[in-house]
Design an enzyme around this catalytic site. Structure first.
Site: not given
Ligand code: GLN
Length: 483
Positions: A175, A76, A151
């Protein structure tokens, strides 16, 4: 060859059926051919990959072995990679080449992995759809009109489309697990502190945790083995021995106590997903598990608490991007204030700016007690609910998401609608617990995930349950058409 799992690749390499270099070339060609449909990579690292593959082949020829020796993966794009762009999905870091490798990257490289590239992601890991990336949205290989989740959407789409067997990802509020659910993968968010955050660009430091995304629990075990462990460079890393995850996959589930929270099945959950979760429960009962209804009474407060704490930490973490030291700098600043304002205004996208503003507000004098402190108190209540539940059960099971992957753009005008989709995943981050999502079936041709949560440091238990489930189901073997 692109269908092989990490476990199969390790056997194939050990049996000299193919070399890492051959495999790497096949996958790089596949990425070049198919990724334009998905946009799952921000950078390809072909030269590095071939160099690492050749080196792994030499190590094997010299008698070395190891499940990750010669295994192609991708990172990532928030794991720092020395000399390689590490963008975090943001224009702010489009020109940033990290001066060092993240611990996860160096550990996996030492284990012999081959880095094919850096995967697309929501900007600064903020999002649940991978639509906030400066490099454009990622498409879901199961239906190109739908989001892959976020994400870590790039890692998920690439693995689901068989462009590579596994990838690293991070999970601040879901995410890893949510994109795993949306793309029919297995993804594991470890216990907070299990995997080093050193060199992992911070979103919300008390919630962020790196982990594996792969097609099977067995492969998650292999990749996690290479990622986990104490790191003196990360002050929140925990000095606990790392068990042999692969060796623990075959434990019996006889008598395993599975807690199913009654709050998970309220309004908001797609009834077709509820049915698939019931099927997965029946499957685990066949394997000897015992089901118990439990309660997590403070779950309803988790989303508001998370969406105060995460932006608060983000507003602090992201203050370092000021146009002075690294990252985007505006043209011809008039003075220092203009430099800050315009560099940040141009470098950060809308969602990141929204979170910085919410977070700075929640932390400001006069509002701190009303928002941030209150959210921290709710965080403790959420954790206490889990501690009480784990006195009675070994695992907690439920849906990973209330709905399957939505259409691209469907929630763009209403960020809160997207926040609500995180309802099942964020509690594990607030409490620091490990969680796993695994394939449980399909709704309208789109994958659905079942989530398992376990007590601290019981990643092995999650992997064991998921592996036994996968030996008796075939959801995880389904391949998206066209890939
Ligand atoms: N959807 C959540 C956020 O927008 C989690 C994102 C994540 O786990 N990086 O904060």
């Amino acid at each position: 060859m692109h269908q092989l799992t990490l476990a199969e690749i390790a056997r194939g390499l050990a049996d000299k059926k193919f070399s890492s270099e051959e495999l790497t070339k096949v996958l790089l060609a596949r990425i070049t051919q198919l990724d334009p449909q998905l946009n799952s990579f921000i950078s390809l690292t072909e030269e590095l990959a071939l160099e690492q593959a050749k080196a792994a082949d030499v190590r094997r020829a010299n008698g070395e072995s190891g499940a990750l020796l010669g295994a192609p993966i991708a990172h990532k794009d928030l794991f720092c990679t020395q000399g390689i762009r590490t963008s975090c999905g943001s224009k702010m870091l489009d020109n940033f080449k990290a001066p060092y490798d993240a611990t996860v990257v160096s550990k996996l490289a030492a284990a012999g992995t081959v880095t094919l590239g850096k995967t697309n992601m929501d900007e600064f890991a903020m999002g649940s759809a991978n639509e906030s990336s400066w490099y454009g949205a990622v498409k879901n290989p199961w239906n190109l009109e739908h989001v892959p989740g976020g994400s870590s959407g790039g890692s998920a789409a690439a693995v689901a489309a068989r462009l590579l067997p596994a990838a690293t990802a991070t999970d601040t509020g879901g995410s890893i697990r949510q994109p795993a659910a949306f793309t029919n993968l297995t993804g594991l968010k470890p216990t907070y502190g299990r995997v080093s955050r050193w060199g992992m660009i911070a979103y919300a430091s008390s919630l962020d945790q790196g982990g594996p995304l792969a097609r099977t629990a067995e492969d998650c075990a292999i990749l996690l083995q290479g990622m986990a462990g104490f790191d003196p460079n990360d002050s929140t890393s925990i000095d606990e021995p790392v068990p042999d995850y692969a060796a623990g996959l075959n434990g019996s589930l006889q008598g395993l106590r599975i807690g199913v929270p009654k709050e998970y099945f309220g309004a908001g959950l797609d009834p077709r997903i509820a049915d698939l979760i019931q099927n997965s429960i029946k499957e685990l009962q066949k394997l000897g598990a015992v089901i118990k209804e439990i309660s997590l009474p403070n779950m309803q407060h988790a989303i508001p608490a998370y969406y105060v704490i995460a932006p608060a930490e983000a507003s602090s973490n992201l203050s370092r991007f000021d146009g002075v030291r690294f990252g985007h700098r505006c043209e011809d600043p008039k003075n220092l204030e203009d430099l800050y304002k315009r560099s940040r205004g141009e470098g950060f996208g809308a969602e990141v700016q929204r979170r910085i503003m919410v977070g700075a507000y929640a932390l400001s004098a006069g509002y701190y007690d009303a928002y941030y402190l209150k959210a921290q108190k709710i965080r403790r209540l959420v954790k206490n609910d889990f501690m009480t539940a784990f006195n009675e059960v070994d695992i907690i099971l439920g849906p990973t998401t209330p709905n399957p992957a939505w259409k691209l753009g469907a929630k763009n005008s209403d960020p809160v609608a997207a926040y609500l989709e995180d309802v099942y995943t964020i509690t594990a981050n607030l409490a620091g617990l490990p969680g796993l999502s695994m394939p449980a079936g399909f709704v309208d041709g789109l994958p659905v995930g079942v989530q398992l949560l376990a007590p601290y440091f019981q990643e092995g238990r999650l992997l064991n349950v998921a592996h036994q489930y996968q030996l008796n189901t075939d959801w995880h073997t389904r391949t998206p058409t066209g890939f």
